[in-house]
Write an enzyme that holds these catalytic residues in place. Structure first.
Site, PDB file in Angstrom:
ATOM      1  N   LYS A  35       0.829  -1.210   0.000  1.00  0.00           N
ATOM      2  CA  LYS A  35       0.000   0.000   0.000  1.00  0.00           C
ATOM      3  C   LYS A  35       0.861   1.256   0.000  1.00  0.00           C
ATOM      4  O   LYS A  35       0.603   2.212   0.721  1.00  0.00           O
ATOM      5  CB  LYS A  35      -0.934  -0.016   1.208  1.00  0.00           C
ATOM      6  CG  LYS A  35      -1.830  -1.249   1.222  1.00  0.00           C
ATOM      7  CD  LYS A  35      -3.024  -1.083   2.093  1.00  0.00           C
ATOM      8  CE  LYS A  35      -3.907  -2.296   2.121  1.00  0.00           C
ATOM      9  NZ  LYS A  35      -4.422  -2.738   0.847  1.00  0.00           N
ATOM     10  N   CYS A  36       1.855   1.255  -0.841  1.00  0.00           N
ATOM     11  CA  CYS A  36       2.833   2.338  -0.927  1.00  0.00           C
ATOM     12  C   CYS A  36       2.746   2.984  -2.312  1.00  0.00           C
ATOM     13  O   CYS A  36       2.359   2.331  -3.276  1.00  0.00           O
ATOM     14  CB  CYS A  36       4.223   1.730  -0.697  1.00  0.00           C
ATOM     15  SG  CYS A  36       5.611   2.862  -0.921  1.00  0.00           S
ATOM     16  N   GLY A  37       3.125   4.232  -2.401  1.00  0.00           N
ATOM     17  CA  GLY A  37       3.156   4.894  -3.699  1.00  0.00           C
ATOM     18  C   GLY A  37       4.125   4.218  -4.669  1.00  0.00           C
ATOM     19  O   GLY A  37       3.997   4.355  -5.885  1.00  0.00           O
ATOM     20  N   THR A  39       4.532   0.873  -4.751  1.00  0.00           N
ATOM     21  CA  THR A  39       4.092  -0.512  -4.945  1.00  0.00           C
ATOM     22  C   THR A  39       4.087  -0.929  -6.419  1.00  0.00           C
ATOM     23  O   THR A  39       4.427  -2.077  -6.715  1.00  0.00           O
ATOM     24  CB  THR A  39       2.711  -0.737  -4.293  1.00  0.00           C
ATOM     25  OG1 THR A  39       2.838  -0.476  -2.884  1.00  0.00           O
ATOM     26  CG2 THR A  39       2.213  -2.150  -4.492  1.00  0.00           C
TER      27      THR A  39
END
Length: 161
Positions: A35-37, A39
């Protein structure tokens, strides 16, 4: 002298695996999050893996929830996400800490062998990458923003050695 082959970690299915199983291969070890920018880098990591795996290259993914809780799921959820969203086929390991008192011993080693900006050992964010030679020695550390496709020349050089 210690190499990454001297460590072990649990695969995402819970099975303990010595990293000696990867001896003779060039490795890209990455702390990942769902859930990371960053990803979407899973796509580029998988592309590198598929392009070079027959030449002795592997990507090893280590989920980590230490950066704004961007890997909140359990191992089953992480495996499902990686498989269905990015068709990840490279080896994934159980969630670990990469910083602090509970940092996985492999990551303590990686950070001491290849320091970050201004000599810092701390991992700054998800998708920090470590390129490791066939001998288990760390070749290079790459920042989060470094896109997987930018590593091709370094991977090819390591594969040729």
């Amino acid at each position: 002298m210690t190499s990454v082959h001297d460590y072990s970690a649990q695969l995402i299915n819970g099975q303990e695996q010595s990293l000696e199983a990867h001896k003779g291969k060039v490795l890209l070890i990455v702390n990942v999050a769902s859930k990371c920018g960053y990803t979407p880098q899973y796509e580029g990591l998988e592309a590198l893996y598929r392009q070079y795996k027959d030449q002795g290259f592997e990507v090893l993914g280590f989920p980590c929830n230490q950066f704004l809780s961007q890997e909140p799921g359990d191992e089953q959820q992480i495996a499902q996400f990686c498989s269905t969203t990015y068709d990840v086929t490279f080896p994934m390991y159980r969630k670990i800490d990469v910083n602090g008192d509970n940092a996985h011993p492999l990551y303590r080693h990686l950070k001491s062998e290849a320091k970050g900006i201004l000599g810092s050992e701390a991992i700054k964010w998800n998708f920090t990458k470590f390129l490791v030679g066939r001998d288990g020695k760390v070749i290079e550390r790459y920042a989060t923003a470094t896109k997987p496709e930018e590593l091709k020349a370094d991977i090819e050089k390591a594969l040729a050695q």
